[in-house]
Design an enzyme around this catalytic site. Structure first.
Site, PDB file in Angstrom:
ATOM      1  N   SER A 243       0.820  -1.217   0.000  1.00  0.00           N
ATOM      2  CA  SER A 243       0.000   0.000   0.000  1.00  0.00           C
ATOM      3  C   SER A 243       0.850   1.261   0.000  1.00  0.00           C
ATOM      4  CB  SER A 243      -0.933   0.016   1.221  1.00  0.00           C
ATOM      5  OG  SER A 243      -1.849  -1.050   1.172  1.00  0.00           O
TER       6      SER A 243
ATOM      7  N   GLY B 247      -4.465  -1.908  -0.708  1.00  0.00           N
ATOM      8  CA  GLY B 247      -3.662  -1.621  -1.890  1.00  0.00           C
ATOM      9  C   GLY B 247      -3.425  -0.133  -2.053  1.00  0.00           C
TER      10      GLY B 247
ATOM     11  N   GLY C 144      -2.886   3.658  -4.283  1.00  0.00           N
ATOM     12  CA  GLY C 144      -3.485   4.417  -5.369  1.00  0.00           C
ATOM     13  C   GLY C 144      -4.831   5.035  -5.036  1.00  0.00           C
TER      14      GLY C 144
ATOM     15  N   CYS D  87      -9.353  -1.775   3.861  1.00  0.00           N
ATOM     16  CA  CYS D  87      -8.581  -0.649   3.354  1.00  0.00           C
ATOM     17  C   CYS D  87      -9.026  -0.267   1.942  1.00  0.00           C
ATOM     18  CB  CYS D  87      -7.088  -0.959   3.440  1.00  0.00           C
ATOM     19  SG  CYS D  87      -6.058   0.531   3.474  1.00  0.00           S
ATOM     20  N   PHE D  88      -8.233  -0.552   0.913  1.00  0.00           N
ATOM     21  CA  PHE D  88      -8.652  -0.264  -0.458  1.00  0.00           C
ATOM     22  C   PHE D  88      -9.960  -0.995  -0.762  1.00  0.00           C
ATOM     23  CE2 PHE D  88      -7.882  -0.105  -5.151  1.00  0.00           C
ATOM     24  CZ  PHE D  88      -7.628   1.259  -5.246  1.00  0.00           C
TER      25      PHE D  88
ATOM     26  N   GLN E  18     -12.872   1.034   0.262  1.00  0.00           N
ATOM     27  CA  GLN E  18     -13.164   2.090  -0.699  1.00  0.00           C
ATOM     28  C   GLN E  18     -13.849   1.529  -1.947  1.00  0.00           C
ATOM     29  OE1 GLN E  18      -9.192   3.610  -1.145  1.00  0.00           O
ATOM     30  NE2 GLN E  18      -9.067   4.190   1.007  1.00  0.00           N
TER      31      GLN E  18
ATOM     32  N   GLY F 248      -4.747   7.042   2.383  1.00  0.00           N
ATOM     33  CA  GLY F 248      -4.794   8.471   2.101  1.00  0.00           C
ATOM     34  C   GLY F 248      -6.095   8.903   1.468  1.00  0.00           C
ATOM     35  N   PHE F 249      -7.009   7.930   1.222  1.00  0.00           N
ATOM     36  CA  PHE F 249      -8.326   8.208   0.657  1.00  0.00           C
ATOM     37  C   PHE F 249      -9.383   7.642   1.593  1.00  0.00           C
ATOM     38  CE2 PHE F 249      -5.396   8.303  -2.854  1.00  0.00           C
ATOM     39  CZ  PHE F 249      -5.868   9.312  -3.688  1.00  0.00           C
TER      40      PHE F 249
ATOM     41  N   HIS G 140      -6.454  -2.168   8.941  1.00  0.00           N
ATOM     42  CA  HIS G 140      -5.798  -3.453   8.715  1.00  0.00           C
ATOM     43  C   HIS G 140      -5.989  -4.383   9.910  1.00  0.00           C
ATOM     44  CE1 HIS G 140      -3.172  -2.365   5.128  1.00  0.00           C
ATOM     45  NE2 HIS G 140      -3.743  -1.219   5.467  1.00  0.00           N
TER      46      HIS G 140
ATOM     47  N   GLU H  60      -5.351  -7.484  10.111  1.00  0.00           N
ATOM     48  CA  GLU H  60      -4.260  -8.455  10.272  1.00  0.00           C
ATOM     49  C   GLU H  60      -3.165  -7.894  11.168  1.00  0.00           C
ATOM     50  OE1 GLU H  60      -2.417  -5.625   7.850  1.00  0.00           O
ATOM     51  OE2 GLU H  60      -4.415  -6.499   7.620  1.00  0.00           O
TER      52      GLU H  60
END
Length: 385
Positions: free
Chosen positions: A55, A236, A238, A264-265, A268, A308-309, A354, A356
């Site tokens: 990430s 992840g 981006g 996380c990603f 989103q 960051g998003f 996260h 984990e």
């Protein structure tokens, strides 16, 4: 661009932010030039897991803890096969690592993998600057023949921004692989790799789950070819606004009613799949000490973050989506950022952090149990039908 020449403590280095602020220090790790997004991590431990977290691809990580590298580098703790950070910023690197598992110094590991870093700067001042001005592009330049300040700043401003970056396919596995269940196999999960960390399938395997890790480009046919009891979408790097394929894939999973869990990603992606927007945070959440409330239980947990998003979903009401009702299940107590979503009419949920949690904390490990329970419930309902 990086070079992999071994850094020396007396080699000069300069960190240049896109707004023109500069910090001068010494090379740490490889000597050369690198660019990325400047972000800070508030964890006091677990630097090896941070460095190897996919990430962090294309990010220059500033460590707020002043002493880094004390325990060296071992061969057991990496979360992936390589260091992913674009650059590394520390204040006082350890001169000599001391730990019974240490195999080499952090400086040697960074140099060996060509990661350009800088040490000896005021990371507290840099962190305060990023909190006030926001995450921004940055360059680290090191070596005995540094460019002039104007040239360095110009090169930083020409580097790509994180907003609009589609990066998950760059860090994901190219070939599917299987992590077998530990002990008796209870379930099969198809895990879509958007930048997965090694500890994530391990946590599922500990619960009797056989995990089929699939590339970010996997099709719905490839997902269901493994006959999954559940589908998982990983963390992840981006901008989630660019992740159209994972969103389409998740919608296909939601249509079929297969138990779904995202982190996380993946959180989103679920937000986008449900019709919510996403936005870039000013400086994001990164570290292992972020307080989050599970609104379904009222419990407050300390959690590991790297994002960051965030998802733009209402905190104060249940929302109608194409897949039934949805609500915000978790919220960050620092800034009210959405930290989790759940569907009320289909077996799907996600969290922004996260669970984990390598190297800790472990407050959120129950979420893997929640996923297991969800698969068990759907399986039993299917048998009764």
């Amino acid at each position: 661009m990086t070079t992999s020449t071994r850094g020396a403590s007396k080699t000069p280095a300069v960190l240049v932010l896109e707004d023109g602020r500069m910090f001068r220090g010494r090379a740490y790790g490889a000597v050369g030039v690198t660019f990325g997004e400047a972000v800070f991590s508030t964890g006091m431990t677990g630097y090896q897991e941070t460095l190897t977290d996919p990430s962090y691809h294309r990010q220059v990580v500033v460590m707020t803890a002043p002493h880094v590298g004390n325990t060296g580098v071992n061969d057991e703790d990496p979360e992936s096969k390589r260091i992913w950070v674009a650059g590394y910023v520390v204040r006082d690197p350890a001169r000599v690592p001391s730990n019974w598992r240490s195999r080499r110094s952090l400086d040697d590991e960074l140099a060996g993998q060509g990661v350009v870093g800088i040490s000896g700067i005021d990371t507290r001042a840099l962190t305060r600057h990023l909190r006030e001005r926001g995450a921004m592009r940055v360059g680290i330049f090191s070596g005995n023949a540094l460019p002039d300040e104007g040239t360095m700043l110009s090169e930083v401003r020409q580097a790509p921004e994180m907003k609009g970056a589609n990066l998950s396919a760059e860090v994901a596995t190219k070939e599917a692989y299987v992590v077998p269940a530990i002990g008796a196999k209870k379930f099969t999960v198809a895990a879509v790799d958007l930048g997965i960390k090694g500890m994530t399938p391990h946590r599922m395997a500990e619960r009797g789950i056989e995990v089929h890790v699939l590339p970010a480009t996997a099709t719905v046919e490839e997902v269901y070819a493994v006959r999954p009891d559940g589908v998982f979408f990983s963390n992840g790097p981006g901008d989630p606004a660019t992740a159209d394929h994972p969103v389409s894939l998740m919608r296909a999973v939601l249509e079929r009613g297969t138990p779904l869990f995202g982190i996380c990603f993946g959180n989103q992606i679920l937000g986008r799949a449900l019709g919510f927007g996403t936005y870039k945070l000013k400086y994001g959440h990164r570290g292992i000490n972020q307080p989050v409330q599970d609104r379904t239980t009222g419990k407050v947990e300390v959690t590991a973050h790297n994002h960051g998003f965030a998802v733009d979903a209402p905190l104060d009401k249940v929302s109608e989506t194409p897949y039934g009702r949805a609500e915000v299940s978790h919220v960050c107590l620092n800034d009210n950022v959405v930290e989790g979503l759940q569907l009320l009419d289909r077996p799907a949920f996600s969290v922004q952090y996260h669970p984990e949690a390598a190297a800790g904390p472990h407050d959120a490990a129950y979420l893997f149990d929640r996923f297991t329970s969800l698969m068990s419930t759907v399986q039993m309902e299917g048998q009764r039908a």
